[in-house]
Design a protein around this motif. Structure first.
Motif, PDB file in Angstrom:
ATOM      1  N   LEU A  34     -11.091  33.143 -21.438  1.00 29.68           N
ATOM      2  CA  LEU A  34     -11.522  32.757 -20.493  1.00 29.68           C
ATOM      3  C   LEU A  34     -10.937  31.025 -20.184  1.00 29.68           C
ATOM      4  CD1 LEU A  34     -14.650  31.478 -20.235  1.00 29.68           C
ATOM      5  CD2 LEU A  34     -14.836  30.501 -22.285  1.00 29.68           C
ATOM      6  N   ALA A  35     -10.259  30.454 -21.374  1.00 25.45           N
ATOM      7  CA  ALA A  35      -9.276  29.780 -20.262  1.00 25.45           C
ATOM      8  C   ALA A  35      -7.979  30.045 -18.715  1.00 25.45           C
ATOM      9  CB  ALA A  35      -8.191  29.019 -21.329  1.00 25.45           C
ATOM     10  N   ARG A  36      -7.531  30.991 -19.240  1.00 22.68           N
ATOM     11  CA  ARG A  36      -6.923  31.744 -17.691  1.00 22.68           C
ATOM     12  C   ARG A  36      -8.105  31.789 -16.997  1.00 22.68           C
ATOM     13  NH1 ARG A  36      -3.256  31.275 -14.275  1.00 22.68           N
ATOM     14  NH2 ARG A  36      -2.836  33.262 -13.797  1.00 22.68           N
ATOM     15  N   ALA A  37      -9.237  32.368 -16.818  1.00 19.82           N
ATOM     16  CA  ALA A  37     -10.377  32.711 -15.782  1.00 19.82           C
ATOM     17  C   ALA A  37     -10.819  31.970 -15.424  1.00 19.82           C
ATOM     18  CB  ALA A  37     -11.548  33.780 -16.665  1.00 19.82           C
ATOM     19  N   ARG A  38     -11.261  30.560 -15.831  1.00 22.60           N
ATOM     20  CA  ARG A  38     -11.115  29.211 -15.308  1.00 22.60           C
ATOM     21  C   ARG A  38     -10.546  28.933 -14.076  1.00 22.60           C
ATOM     22  NH1 ARG A  38     -14.778  27.419 -20.479  1.00 22.60           N
ATOM     23  NH2 ARG A  38     -16.363  28.218 -20.117  1.00 22.60           N
ATOM     24  N   GLN A  39      -9.269  29.099 -14.935  1.00 21.05           N
ATOM     25  CA  GLN A  39      -7.775  27.953 -13.674  1.00 21.05           C
ATOM     26  C   GLN A  39      -7.828  29.055 -12.754  1.00 21.05           C
ATOM     27  OE1 GLN A  39      -3.551  28.824 -16.194  1.00 21.05           O
ATOM     28  NE2 GLN A  39      -3.238  27.307 -14.445  1.00 21.05           N
ATOM     29  N   VAL A  40      -7.468  30.068 -12.905  1.00 17.58           N
ATOM     30  CA  VAL A  40      -7.499  31.835 -11.945  1.00 17.58           C
ATOM     31  C   VAL A  40      -8.825  30.848 -10.895  1.00 17.58           C
ATOM     32  CG1 VAL A  40      -8.952  34.361 -10.929  1.00 17.58           C
ATOM     33  CG2 VAL A  40      -6.731  33.107 -12.528  1.00 17.58           C
ATOM     34  N   ALA A  41     -10.312  30.712 -11.208  1.00 15.63           N
ATOM     35  CA  ALA A  41     -10.902  29.757 -10.623  1.00 15.63           C
ATOM     36  C   ALA A  41     -10.935  28.951  -9.864  1.00 15.63           C
ATOM     37  CB  ALA A  41     -12.574  30.240 -11.615  1.00 15.63           C
ATOM     38  N   ARG A  42     -10.173  28.174 -11.068  1.00 15.89           N
ATOM     39  CA  ARG A  42     -10.208  26.342  -9.927  1.00 15.89           C
ATOM     40  C   ARG A  42      -9.400  27.070  -8.689  1.00 15.89           C
ATOM     41  NH1 ARG A  42     -10.225  25.032 -14.836  1.00 15.89           N
ATOM     42  NH2 ARG A  42      -7.774  25.067 -14.977  1.00 15.89           N
ATOM     43  N   GLN A  43      -8.774  27.805  -8.930  1.00 20.30           N
ATOM     44  CA  GLN A  43      -7.409  27.907  -7.665  1.00 20.30           C
ATOM     45  C   GLN A  43      -8.033  28.856  -6.550  1.00 20.30           C
ATOM     46  OE1 GLN A  43      -4.123  30.520 -10.520  1.00 20.30           O
ATOM     47  NE2 GLN A  43      -3.841  28.416 -10.514  1.00 20.30           N
ATOM     48  N   GLN A  44      -9.141  29.133  -6.625  1.00 23.55           N
ATOM     49  CA  GLN A  44      -9.970  29.810  -5.215  1.00 23.55           C
ATOM     50  C   GLN A  44     -10.336  28.649  -4.374  1.00 23.55           C
ATOM     51  OE1 GLN A  44      -9.988  32.435  -4.908  1.00 23.55           O
ATOM     52  NE2 GLN A  44      -9.536  33.673  -5.830  1.00 23.55           N
ATOM     53  N   HIS A  45      -9.745  27.284  -4.682  1.00 25.20           N
ATOM     54  CA  HIS A  45     -10.053  25.803  -3.848  1.00 25.20           C
ATOM     55  C   HIS A  45      -8.872  25.164  -3.874  1.00 25.20           C
ATOM     56  CE1 HIS A  45     -14.855  27.049  -4.822  1.00 25.20           C
ATOM     57  NE2 HIS A  45     -14.528  27.313  -6.109  1.00 25.20           N
ATOM     58  N   VAL A  46      -8.130  25.776  -3.511  1.00 26.06           N
ATOM     59  CA  VAL A  46      -6.873  25.158  -2.469  1.00 26.06           C
ATOM     60  C   VAL A  46      -7.347  24.231  -2.012  1.00 26.06           C
ATOM     61  CG1 VAL A  46      -4.654  25.767  -1.663  1.00 26.06           C
ATOM     62  CG2 VAL A  46      -5.506  27.223  -3.373  1.00 26.06           C
ATOM     63  N   PRO A  47      -6.915  23.437  -1.530  1.00 27.79           N
ATOM     64  CA  PRO A  47      -6.997  21.973  -1.328  1.00 27.79           C
ATOM     65  C   PRO A  47      -6.008  21.611   0.412  1.00 27.79           C
ATOM     66  CG  PRO A  47      -5.679  21.609  -3.309  1.00 27.79           C
ATOM     67  CD  PRO A  47      -6.236  22.805  -3.326  1.00 27.79           C
ATOM     68  N   GLY A  48      -6.404  21.475   1.166  1.00 29.61           N
ATOM     69  CA  GLY A  48      -6.082  21.336   2.118  1.00 29.61           C
ATOM     70  C   GLY A  48      -6.153  21.868   3.195  1.00 29.61           C
ATOM     71  N   ASN A  49      -5.901  22.062   4.733  1.00 29.91           N
ATOM     72  CA  ASN A  49      -6.671  22.200   5.836  1.00 29.91           C
ATOM     73  C   ASN A  49      -5.245  24.022   5.831  1.00 29.91           C
ATOM     74  OD1 ASN A  49      -8.477  21.247   6.344  1.00 29.91           O
ATOM     75  ND2 ASN A  49      -7.494  19.762   7.640  1.00 29.91           N
ATOM     76  N   ALA A  50      -4.634  24.036   5.329  1.00 23.08           N
ATOM     77  CA  ALA A  50      -3.430  25.562   5.635  1.00 23.08           C
ATOM     78  C   ALA A  50      -3.909  26.233   5.300  1.00 23.08           C
ATOM     79  CB  ALA A  50      -2.253  24.675   5.457  1.00 23.08           C
ATOM     80  N   GLY A  51      -3.683  27.242   5.940  1.00 20.35           N
ATOM     81  CA  GLY A  51      -3.824  28.777   5.099  1.00 20.35           C
ATOM     82  C   GLY A  51      -2.567  29.043   3.915  1.00 20.35           C
ATOM     83  N   ALA A  52      -2.627  30.202   3.591  1.00 18.56           N
ATOM     84  CA  ALA A  52      -1.448  31.067   2.544  1.00 18.56           C
ATOM     85  C   ALA A  52      -1.397  32.414   3.169  1.00 18.56           C
ATOM     86  CB  ALA A  52      -2.088  30.209   1.265  1.00 18.56           C
ATOM     87  N   MET A  53      -0.401  33.504   2.648  1.00 13.36           N
ATOM     88  CA  MET A  53      -0.199  34.225   2.958  1.00 13.36           C
ATOM     89  C   MET A  53      -0.587  34.504   1.091  1.00 13.36           C
ATOM     90  SD  MET A  53       0.745  35.566   4.930  1.00 13.36           S
ATOM     91  CE  MET A  53       1.553  36.849   4.922  1.00 13.36           C
ATOM     92  N   PRO A  74     -13.177  31.748  -1.349  1.00 12.67           N
ATOM     93  CA  PRO A  74     -14.679  31.663  -1.763  1.00 12.67           C
ATOM     94  C   PRO A  74     -15.038  31.003  -2.805  1.00 12.67           C
ATOM     95  CG  PRO A  74     -13.132  33.189  -3.133  1.00 12.67           C
ATOM     96  CD  PRO A  74     -12.704  31.686  -1.874  1.00 12.67           C
ATOM     97  N   GLU A  75     -16.472  30.835  -3.613  1.00  8.76           N
ATOM     98  CA  GLU A  75     -16.628  30.466  -4.804  1.00  8.76           C
ATOM     99  C   GLU A  75     -16.657  31.400  -6.046  1.00  8.76           C
ATOM    100  OE1 GLU A  75     -18.324  26.683  -4.918  1.00  8.76           O
ATOM    101  OE2 GLU A  75     -17.667  26.713  -2.140  1.00  8.76           O
ATOM    102  N   ALA A  76     -16.066  30.651  -6.355  1.00  6.57           N
ATOM    103  CA  ALA A  76     -15.542  31.343  -7.927  1.00  6.57           C
ATOM    104  C   ALA A  76     -16.817  30.755  -9.646  1.00  6.57           C
ATOM    105  CB  ALA A  76     -14.221  31.445  -7.835  1.00  6.57           C
ATOM    106  N   ASP A  77     -16.996  31.796 -10.572  1.00  4.12           N
ATOM    107  CA  ASP A  77     -17.502  30.796 -10.919  1.00  4.12           C
ATOM    108  C   ASP A  77     -16.937  32.112 -12.623  1.00  4.12           C
ATOM    109  OD1 ASP A  77     -19.127  33.050 -11.527  1.00  4.12           O
ATOM    110  OD2 ASP A  77     -20.795  31.197 -10.628  1.00  4.12           O
ATOM    111  N   VAL A  78     -17.274  31.780 -14.054  1.00  9.96           N
ATOM    112  CA  VAL A  78     -16.987  32.382 -14.920  1.00  9.96           C
ATOM    113  C   VAL A  78     -17.794  32.461 -15.796  1.00  9.96           C
ATOM    114  CG1 VAL A  78     -15.302  32.851 -17.289  1.00  9.96           C
ATOM    115  CG2 VAL A  78     -14.440  31.724 -14.617  1.00  9.96           C
ATOM    116  N   THR A  79     -18.442  33.508 -16.118  1.00  8.58           N
ATOM    117  CA  THR A  79     -19.300  34.213 -17.025  1.00  8.58           C
ATOM    118  C   THR A  79     -18.569  34.591 -18.356  1.00  8.58           C
ATOM    119  OG1 THR A  79     -20.011  35.988 -15.977  1.00  8.58           O
ATOM    120  CG2 THR A  79     -21.263  34.131 -15.494  1.00  8.58           C
ATOM    121  N   GLY A  80     -18.813  34.596 -19.406  1.00  7.67           N
ATOM    122  CA  GLY A  80     -18.861  35.436 -20.371  1.00  7.67           C
ATOM    123  C   GLY A  80     -18.104  34.538 -21.910  1.00  7.67           C
TER     124      GLY A  80
END
Length: 80
Positions: A34-53, A74-80
């Protein structure tokens, strides 16, 4: 905006998070997964205007590398 949902599930003798039909690595406890899934979900919201590979694996197991523009996160959430 696209929404994605990670789910924490029992998997391979432990716990994993899952997106669609794809499982993460196995964790020994639900809390660890659960902790890792929440971390991964937060990483979906990379700040800034630059794109990334980005690199990802599709349902058939093939890996892809492509450019992801900063405005299409994307908007990301975690269940379970």
């Amino acid at each position: 905006m696209t929404q994605i949902h990670y789910r924490v599930v029992q998997h391979d003798g432990g716990w994993a998070y899952k997106l669609g039909d794809v499982f993460s690595e196995t964790f020994p406890t639900h809390d660890a997964a659960l902790a890792r899934a929440r971390q991964v979900a937060r990483q979906q919201h990379v700040p800034g205007n630059a794109g990334a590979m980005i690199e990802y694996q599709d349902a058939q197991g093939a890996w892809h590398t492509e450019y992801s523009a900063a405005g299409d996160r994307p908007e990301a959430d975690v269940t379970g």
